[in-house]
Structure formats: C-alpha cells, structure tokens
Write a protein that holds these residues in place. Structure first.
Motif, PDB file in Angstrom:
ATOM      1  N   LEU A  70     -78.447 140.839   0.135  1.00 36.84           N
ATOM      2  CA  LEU A  70     -78.738 139.268   0.035  1.00 36.84           C
ATOM      3  C   LEU A  70     -79.917 139.416  -0.980  1.00 36.84           C
ATOM      4  O   LEU A  70     -79.873 138.115  -1.676  1.00 36.84           O
ATOM      5  CB  LEU A  70     -79.623 139.030   1.552  1.00 36.84           C
ATOM      6  CG  LEU A  70     -78.428 139.119   2.725  1.00 36.84           C
ATOM      7  CD1 LEU A  70     -79.396 138.660   3.995  1.00 36.84           C
ATOM      8  CD2 LEU A  70     -77.674 138.176   2.471  1.00 36.84           C
ATOM      9  N   ILE A  71     -80.647 140.190  -1.405  1.00 43.26           N
ATOM     10  CA  ILE A  71     -81.810 140.134  -2.367  1.00 43.26           C
ATOM     11  C   ILE A  71     -80.833 140.030  -3.554  1.00 43.26           C
ATOM     12  O   ILE A  71     -81.402 139.359  -4.530  1.00 43.26           O
ATOM     13  CB  ILE A  71     -82.850 141.415  -2.478  1.00 43.26           C
ATOM     14  CG1 ILE A  71     -83.643 141.271  -1.152  1.00 43.26           C
ATOM     15  CG2 ILE A  71     -83.549 141.316  -3.582  1.00 43.26           C
ATOM     16  CD1 ILE A  71     -84.463 142.591  -0.763  1.00 43.26           C
ATOM     17  N   TYR A  72     -79.811 140.928  -3.521  1.00 44.96           N
ATOM     18  CA  TYR A  72     -78.932 140.718  -4.902  1.00 44.96           C
ATOM     19  C   TYR A  72     -78.378 139.762  -5.173  1.00 44.96           C
ATOM     20  O   TYR A  72     -78.234 139.008  -6.400  1.00 44.96           O
ATOM     21  CB  TYR A  72     -77.850 141.808  -4.773  1.00 44.96           C
ATOM     22  CG  TYR A  72     -77.872 142.873  -6.263  1.00 44.96           C
ATOM     23  CD1 TYR A  72     -77.309 142.231  -7.217  1.00 44.96           C
ATOM     24  CD2 TYR A  72     -78.000 144.070  -6.358  1.00 44.96           C
ATOM     25  CE1 TYR A  72     -76.994 143.101  -8.491  1.00 44.96           C
ATOM     26  CE2 TYR A  72     -77.814 144.875  -7.383  1.00 44.96           C
ATOM     27  CZ  TYR A  72     -77.581 144.075  -8.406  1.00 44.96           C
ATOM     28  OH  TYR A  72     -77.246 144.879  -9.723  1.00 44.96           O
ATOM     29  N   VAL A  73     -77.919 138.957  -4.158  1.00 44.61           N
ATOM     30  CA  VAL A  73     -77.297 137.775  -4.230  1.00 44.61           C
ATOM     31  C   VAL A  73     -78.064 136.636  -4.693  1.00 44.61           C
ATOM     32  O   VAL A  73     -77.967 135.887  -5.514  1.00 44.61           O
ATOM     33  CB  VAL A  73     -76.723 137.111  -2.781  1.00 44.61           C
ATOM     34  CG1 VAL A  73     -76.245 135.707  -2.709  1.00 44.61           C
ATOM     35  CG2 VAL A  73     -75.484 138.133  -2.504  1.00 44.61           C
ATOM     36  N   ALA A  74     -79.454 136.691  -4.102  1.00 36.96           N
ATOM     37  CA  ALA A  74     -80.422 135.687  -4.445  1.00 36.96           C
ATOM     38  C   ALA A  74     -80.845 135.716  -5.743  1.00 36.96           C
ATOM     39  O   ALA A  74     -80.925 134.676  -6.315  1.00 36.96           O
ATOM     40  CB  ALA A  74     -81.619 135.866  -3.308  1.00 36.96           C
ATOM     41  N   VAL A  75     -80.941 136.905  -6.398  1.00 30.87           N
ATOM     42  CA  VAL A  75     -81.516 137.094  -7.679  1.00 30.87           C
ATOM     43  C   VAL A  75     -80.202 136.794  -8.615  1.00 30.87           C
ATOM     44  O   VAL A  75     -80.503 136.013  -9.763  1.00 30.87           O
ATOM     45  CB  VAL A  75     -81.785 138.455  -8.136  1.00 30.87           C
ATOM     46  CG1 VAL A  75     -81.984 138.854  -9.579  1.00 30.87           C
ATOM     47  CG2 VAL A  75     -82.956 139.014  -7.210  1.00 30.87           C
ATOM     48  N   SER A  76     -78.825 136.975  -8.239  1.00 34.68           N
ATOM     49  CA  SER A  76     -77.838 136.798  -8.937  1.00 34.68           C
ATOM     50  C   SER A  76     -77.536 135.200  -9.200  1.00 34.68           C
ATOM     51  O   SER A  76     -77.335 134.786 -10.239  1.00 34.68           O
ATOM     52  CB  SER A  76     -76.536 137.471  -8.324  1.00 34.68           C
ATOM     53  OG  SER A  76     -76.595 138.923  -8.397  1.00 34.68           O
ATOM     54  N   ILE A  77     -77.981 134.483  -7.970  1.00 32.72           N
ATOM     55  CA  ILE A  77     -77.838 133.093  -7.984  1.00 32.72           C
ATOM     56  C   ILE A  77     -78.833 132.402  -9.185  1.00 32.72           C
ATOM     57  O   ILE A  77     -78.614 131.656  -9.958  1.00 32.72           O
ATOM     58  CB  ILE A  77     -77.895 132.503  -6.578  1.00 32.72           C
ATOM     59  CG1 ILE A  77     -76.682 132.595  -5.642  1.00 32.72           C
ATOM     60  CG2 ILE A  77     -78.265 130.997  -6.516  1.00 32.72           C
ATOM     61  CD1 ILE A  77     -76.928 132.496  -4.154  1.00 32.72           C
TER      62      ILE A  77
END
Length: 137
Positions: A70-77
C-alpha cells in the motif's frame, strides 16, 4: 513504448538468468514482468535493484506485506508511475487488498496530496510539539 528491448528470458546471460530465477522463486511466479526484462539490459542495475527490493519488501520486518504494498502504491500514484501503481496494486491484491481498502487508500492519497500542496503553498511552519513528538520515535 520502452526505450530498450526487453531481454528474452530464454536468451538471458547467466548473470541475468540467476536474478530472473530468484525473482520467480521469491515471488512464486512463472514469468518475469516487463520492468525486470527492461532492467536486465544493465545486469548490475538488475542485481542491485532486485537485491534492494527483495530485502525491503520481504515479509520479515515490522510492516506486513500488504502495508508495504500500500505504501508502494501511494508513492507510485504520487510519482505518476502508472506501471508501478498497477504492478503494486496487483501485489497488494495478492496480499489481501479488498476493493474497499483500495478505495480508501485512493482517498487518502488524494487527500494527502491536496493537503501537502496547501501546506507548501501557505509555507506553514512545523509546530514545535510535532517536532518533539516525531523526534521521540
């Protein structure tokens, strides 16, 4: 369109094949995705990146695999990386992400980006109490 050719798994040099095999075994997958196939054009970067990612995203540690994804997704967005967003949403789903959790995550990312920009625009000073609290971690 990629700026480099994807390295064919069957024709990969031994150094690259070793990393590909480790990715497959670690992730329990049968194919290597395009990110790794592109990065394989630079075997040293492939090894270095896989080693770091494998260590950081390992299920060992203080954060569970879903939280890490989820952290990876948030940063990627926030960084505008569509490939990374989709890739890590897929990994998060594999780790148990529900539709409701995804929707809440997207709302949080949007809100965080909005308030971050407001703070930057207003040049808001950090409260002394927040500094003290954060320093205690």
């Amino acid at each position: 369109m990629a700026l480099v050719n994807y390295i064919d798994e069957a024709q990969a040099e031994p150094r690259v094949k070793a990393v590909f095999d480790d990715i497959k075994q670690t992730r329990q997958v049968e194919t290597i995705n395009n990110f790794w196939l592109a990065l394989a054009n630079d075997p040293a970067a492939l090894e270095r990146t896989w080693s770091s990612l494998k260590a950081i995203m390992s299920p060992d540690g203080e954060l569970d695999p879903l939280t890490k994804e989820l952290i990876y997704v948030a940063v990627s967005i926030t960084n505008g990386c569509d490939y990374c967003t989709v890739s890590h949403l897929a990994a998060a789903r594999k780790a148990g992400l529900t539709v409701g959790q995804r929707n809440e995550l997207l709302a949080i990312v949007g809100m965080a980006n909005e308030t971050n920009r407001l703070v930057q625009g207003y040049q808001v000073d950090i409260d002394p109490a927040l500094h003290s609290y954060a320093a205690g971690l």
